[in-house]
Design a protein around this motif. Structure first.
Motif, PDB file in Angstrom:
ATOM      1  N   LEU A  27       6.164   9.844   1.718  1.00  0.00           N
ATOM      2  CA  LEU A  27       5.502   8.784   0.858  1.00  0.00           C
ATOM      3  C   LEU A  27       5.804   7.604   1.924  1.00  0.00           C
ATOM      4  O   LEU A  27       6.929   7.282   2.258  1.00  0.00           O
ATOM      5  CB  LEU A  27       5.931   8.503  -0.341  1.00  0.00           C
ATOM      6  N   TYR A  28       4.770   7.088   2.255  1.00  0.00           N
ATOM      7  CA  TYR A  28       4.704   5.645   3.026  1.00  0.00           C
ATOM      8  C   TYR A  28       4.142   4.572   2.474  1.00  0.00           C
ATOM      9  O   TYR A  28       3.065   4.163   1.865  1.00  0.00           O
ATOM     10  CB  TYR A  28       3.772   5.972   4.165  1.00  0.00           C
ATOM     11  N   LEU A  29       5.241   3.495   2.476  1.00  0.00           N
ATOM     12  CA  LEU A  29       4.738   1.985   1.674  1.00  0.00           C
ATOM     13  C   LEU A  29       4.725   1.059   2.941  1.00  0.00           C
ATOM     14  O   LEU A  29       5.440   1.133   3.871  1.00  0.00           O
ATOM     15  CB  LEU A  29       5.941   1.488   0.797  1.00  0.00           C
ATOM     16  N   ASP A  30       3.484   0.431   2.947  1.00  0.00           N
ATOM     17  CA  ASP A  30       3.312  -0.568   3.866  1.00  0.00           C
ATOM     18  C   ASP A  30       3.032  -1.949   3.297  1.00  0.00           C
ATOM     19  O   ASP A  30       2.312  -1.909   2.513  1.00  0.00           O
ATOM     20  CB  ASP A  30       2.187  -0.032   4.884  1.00  0.00           C
ATOM     21  N   CYS A  31       3.266  -3.072   4.032  1.00  0.00           N
ATOM     22  CA  CYS A  31       3.101  -4.472   3.356  1.00  0.00           C
ATOM     23  C   CYS A  31       3.548  -5.263   4.407  1.00  0.00           C
ATOM     24  O   CYS A  31       3.797  -5.015   5.686  1.00  0.00           O
ATOM     25  CB  CYS A  31       4.019  -4.570   2.399  1.00  0.00           C
ATOM     26  N   ASP A  32       2.958  -6.606   4.301  1.00  0.00           N
ATOM     27  CA  ASP A  32       3.526  -7.725   5.346  1.00  0.00           C
ATOM     28  C   ASP A  32       4.921  -7.737   5.357  1.00  0.00           C
ATOM     29  O   ASP A  32       5.570  -7.745   4.673  1.00  0.00           O
ATOM     30  CB  ASP A  32       2.848  -8.960   4.486  1.00  0.00           C
ATOM     31  N   PRO A  33       5.563  -7.682   6.551  1.00  0.00           N
ATOM     32  CA  PRO A  33       6.775  -7.814   6.808  1.00  0.00           C
ATOM     33  C   PRO A  33       7.608  -8.857   5.930  1.00  0.00           C
ATOM     34  O   PRO A  33       8.904  -8.844   5.792  1.00  0.00           O
ATOM     35  CB  PRO A  33       6.849  -8.184   8.308  1.00  0.00           C
ATOM     36  N   GLN A  34       6.930  -9.903   5.753  1.00  0.00           N
ATOM     37  CA  GLN A  34       7.338 -10.966   4.945  1.00  0.00           C
ATOM     38  C   GLN A  34       7.904 -10.648   3.526  1.00  0.00           C
ATOM     39  O   GLN A  34       8.724 -11.171   2.731  1.00  0.00           O
ATOM     40  CB  GLN A  34       6.439 -12.266   4.909  1.00  0.00           C
ATOM     41  N   LEU A  35       7.289  -9.434   2.968  1.00  0.00           N
ATOM     42  CA  LEU A  35       7.469  -9.142   1.412  1.00  0.00           C
ATOM     43  C   LEU A  35       8.567  -8.047   1.506  1.00  0.00           C
ATOM     44  O   LEU A  35       9.203  -7.815   0.467  1.00  0.00           O
ATOM     45  CB  LEU A  35       6.175  -8.349   1.191  1.00  0.00           C
ATOM     46  N   ALA A  73       0.687  -1.103   0.104  1.00  0.00           N
ATOM     47  CA  ALA A  73       0.009  -0.069   0.077  1.00  0.00           C
ATOM     48  C   ALA A  73       0.819   1.126  -0.016  1.00  0.00           C
ATOM     49  O   ALA A  73       1.955   1.395   0.740  1.00  0.00           O
ATOM     50  CB  ALA A  73      -0.797   0.153   1.200  1.00  0.00           C
ATOM     51  N   LEU A  74       0.368   2.293  -0.754  1.00  0.00           N
ATOM     52  CA  LEU A  74       1.144   3.555  -0.819  1.00  0.00           C
ATOM     53  C   LEU A  74       0.269   4.701  -0.327  1.00  0.00           C
ATOM     54  O   LEU A  74      -0.772   4.720  -0.965  1.00  0.00           O
ATOM     55  CB  LEU A  74       1.683   3.642  -2.164  1.00  0.00           C
ATOM     56  N   THR A  75       0.645   5.378   0.793  1.00  0.00           N
ATOM     57  CA  THR A  75       0.044   6.358   0.969  1.00  0.00           C
ATOM     58  C   THR A  75       0.974   7.793   1.071  1.00  0.00           C
ATOM     59  O   THR A  75       2.001   7.519   1.116  1.00  0.00           O
ATOM     60  CB  THR A  75      -0.914   6.353   2.142  1.00  0.00           C
ATOM     61  N   GLY A  76       0.449   9.109   1.616  1.00  0.00           N
ATOM     62  CA  GLY A  76       1.395  10.023   1.615  1.00  0.00           C
ATOM     63  C   GLY A  76       0.841  11.164   0.722  1.00  0.00           C
ATOM     64  O   GLY A  76      -0.168  11.610   0.431  1.00  0.00           O
ATOM     65  N   PHE A  77       1.895  12.024   0.479  1.00  0.00           N
ATOM     66  CA  PHE A  77       1.753  13.232  -0.069  1.00  0.00           C
ATOM     67  C   PHE A  77       2.994  13.378  -1.251  1.00  0.00           C
ATOM     68  O   PHE A  77       4.096  13.299  -0.738  1.00  0.00           O
ATOM     69  CB  PHE A  77       1.614  14.477   0.739  1.00  0.00           C
ATOM     70  N   ALA A  78       2.462  13.725  -2.538  1.00  0.00           N
ATOM     71  CA  ALA A  78       3.446  13.937  -3.704  1.00  0.00           C
ATOM     72  C   ALA A  78       3.050  15.410  -4.185  1.00  0.00           C
ATOM     73  O   ALA A  78       2.168  15.700  -4.296  1.00  0.00           O
ATOM     74  CB  ALA A  78       3.336  12.806  -4.598  1.00  0.00           C
ATOM     75  N   ALA A  79       4.181  16.263  -4.170  1.00  0.00           N
ATOM     76  CA  ALA A  79       4.042  17.688  -4.194  1.00  0.00           C
ATOM     77  C   ALA A  79       3.994  17.784  -6.076  1.00  0.00           C
ATOM     78  O   ALA A  79       4.436  16.870  -6.908  1.00  0.00           O
ATOM     79  CB  ALA A  79       5.090  18.449  -3.812  1.00  0.00           C
ATOM     80  N   VAL A 117       9.062   2.668   4.840  1.00  0.00           N
ATOM     81  CA  VAL A 117       8.554   1.348   4.609  1.00  0.00           C
ATOM     82  C   VAL A 117       8.303   0.780   5.834  1.00  0.00           C
ATOM     83  O   VAL A 117       9.190   0.730   6.621  1.00  0.00           O
ATOM     84  CB  VAL A 117       9.740   0.579   3.792  1.00  0.00           C
ATOM     85  N   ASN A 118       7.185   0.444   6.060  1.00  0.00           N
ATOM     86  CA  ASN A 118       6.562  -0.045   7.167  1.00  0.00           C
ATOM     87  C   ASN A 118       6.978   0.826   8.490  1.00  0.00           C
ATOM     88  O   ASN A 118       7.474   0.203   9.513  1.00  0.00           O
ATOM     89  CB  ASN A 118       6.815  -1.425   7.559  1.00  0.00           C
ATOM     90  N   GLY A 119       6.705   2.116   8.334  1.00  0.00           N
ATOM     91  CA  GLY A 119       7.079   3.164   9.308  1.00  0.00           C
ATOM     92  C   GLY A 119       8.612   3.424   9.531  1.00  0.00           C
ATOM     93  O   GLY A 119       9.092   4.105  10.467  1.00  0.00           O
ATOM     94  N   ARG A 120       9.370   2.615   8.625  1.00  0.00           N
ATOM     95  CA  ARG A 120      10.986   3.022   8.905  1.00  0.00           C
ATOM     96  C   ARG A 120      11.287   3.996   7.746  1.00  0.00           C
ATOM     97  O   ARG A 120      11.435   3.770   6.617  1.00  0.00           O
ATOM     98  CB  ARG A 120      11.607   1.525   8.635  1.00  0.00           C
ATOM     99  N   PRO A 121      12.079   5.070   8.246  1.00  0.00           N
ATOM    100  CA  PRO A 121      12.568   5.793   7.174  1.00  0.00           C
ATOM    101  C   PRO A 121      13.696   5.494   6.452  1.00  0.00           C
ATOM    102  O   PRO A 121      14.858   4.546   7.301  1.00  0.00           O
ATOM    103  CB  PRO A 121      13.328   7.046   8.090  1.00  0.00           C
ATOM    104  N   VAL A 122      13.851   5.552   5.055  1.00  0.00           N
ATOM    105  CA  VAL A 122      14.777   4.684   4.322  1.00  0.00           C
ATOM    106  C   VAL A 122      15.430   5.701   3.238  1.00  0.00           C
ATOM    107  O   VAL A 122      14.839   6.613   3.014  1.00  0.00           O
ATOM    108  CB  VAL A 122      14.265   3.579   3.816  1.00  0.00           C
ATOM    109  N   ARG A 123      16.680   5.558   2.916  1.00  0.00           N
ATOM    110  CA  ARG A 123      17.120   6.197   1.856  1.00  0.00           C
ATOM    111  C   ARG A 123      17.550   5.045   0.994  1.00  0.00           C
ATOM    112  O   ARG A 123      18.954   4.661   0.870  1.00  0.00           O
ATOM    113  CB  ARG A 123      18.294   6.989   2.111  1.00  0.00           C
TER     114      ARG A 123
END
Length: 355
Positions: free
Chosen positions: A300-308, A246-252, A268-274
């Motif tokens: 942007l927030y991507l959320d998924c089953d941790p197994q993915l 799932a993708l949520t958030g805001f894109a300018a 990704v699953n609440g974890r800030p990533v670069r």
């Protein structure tokens, strides 16, 4: 320049087990690159402990002092020595390294910090006595009773005193302070129900009080406070899903672009990533609508089953690996292009470009 030859036995190099102090310092080199890295580890630990209020204080850009105070679950006295042991963690049981739902789990942050600085942990769990433990340059002292509020205070002084060569690679106090502030800001962006404050040399430089209400509203309010009203006014809400991601958030909008990639926050699953794959997908999503040299702004927030997704691929947990990276990339690129196309009339009628 000559290099020392390894000790030889019958013409072969001798293999030796490194002592614990050396091993911890090597781990520290992977986990703790600069004061901001230490702050990230400690704040993530506080979040995993269920804190609703986290106070961070630094001095001299974090080189002299880093103190993180939280109101989380705390620890009982007998847990303190274990918390300073490598690969000790309360966040997984080792049965499934892909079912990760917490921030930190490598079990190396605290012993690594204790290997390169003067670390003190004071903690109290509900219904238990408070205790304090200290480790200096890898040397541990036994825990002793201490007055403490519920929660944990971690104090790190003289970062890299045990590895002084590392100090030469740090930037100015101002630059290190800014890096710490950015770490706290990124974490605050995804934890709207937690209050954060950051002070540098006795002066508060960042504050985000806990938000109220349902999650999307709380996130919107927190993002507005941290990114600014102009960003929200020029941003499109994102809501898309593909194959369990799932993708949520805001894109300018493209007209709200930047001269550098400084306003891009990916989680990704609440974890800030670069993550290179995700930032590349973000650029691709804007490819047809942004002028060369301009960079999109997005939260942007991507959320998924941790197994993915595997979050155990980078010592500092800054990168992730999706089981099917093309699904994540396709979701991000497709959703962004669809949103930009749908808002084309709005973008065309909006003048000016943010810098």
């Amino acid at each position: 320049m000559t290099h020392p030859l390894p000790q030889m036995r019958a013409g072969r190099p001798v293999i030796r087990q490194l002592d614990q102090t050396t091993a911890n310092r090597i781990a520290a080199g992977e986990v703790v690159e600069r004061p901001a890295s230490a702050v990230k580890e400690l704040v993530e630990n506080a979040l995993d402990a269920g804190a609703t209020r986290i106070q961070i204080a630094i001095e001299e850009g974090g080189k002299r002092l880093i103190r993180v105070t939280d109101d989380g679950c705390g620890m009982v006295p007998e847990d303190l020595p274990l918390a300073l042991s490598r690969h000790a963690t309360s966040k997984i049981d080792g049965s499934d390294l892909l079912a990760i739902t917490s921030f930190g789990f490598r079990g190396e942050a605290l012993p690594s910090l204790g290997a390169v600085g003067r670390l003190t942990i004071t903690s109290r769990a509900a219904g238990a006595e408070g205790a304090v433990i200290a480790v200096t340059g890898g040397r541990l002292t036994p825990p002793r009773p201490a007055a403490a509020n519920p929660g944990t205070v971690v104090e790190l002084r003289d970062l890299f005193f045990a590895t002084p060569a590392r100090l030469k690679f740090l930037r100015t106090e101002r630059a290190e302070t800014q890096a710490v502030a950015e770490v706290v800001r990124r974490l605050a962006m995804v934890e709207p129900y937690v209050g954060f404050s950051l002070s540098a040399d006795g002066r508060e430089i960042f504050r985000a009080d806990a938000e109220q209400g349902e999650l999307f509203g709380a996130l919107t309010t927190r993002v507005t406070r941290l990114m600014g009203v102009d960003f929200i006014d020029n941003a499109l809400p994102m809501d898309a899903e593909r194959d369990g991601i799932a993708l949520t958030g805001f894109a300018a909008l493209p007209t709200y672009s930047r001269g550098a990639a400084v306003a891009q926050h990916l989680y990704v699953n609440g974890r800030p990533v670069r993550d290179k794959m995700l930032t590349g997908a973000l650029r691709a999503g804007y490819m047809d609508v942004l002028a060369p040299g301009r960079h999109p702004a997005a939260v942007l927030y991507l959320d998924c089953d941790p197994q993915l997704v595997d979050v155990n691929v980078h010592p500092a947990k800054a990168e992730v690996r999706f089981r099917d990276p093309q699904v994540a990339r396709g979701l991000l690129v497709g959703a962004l292009r669809h949103a930009m196309a749908g808002a084309g009339h709005r973008a065309a009628s909006t003048g000016g470009t943010a810098t």
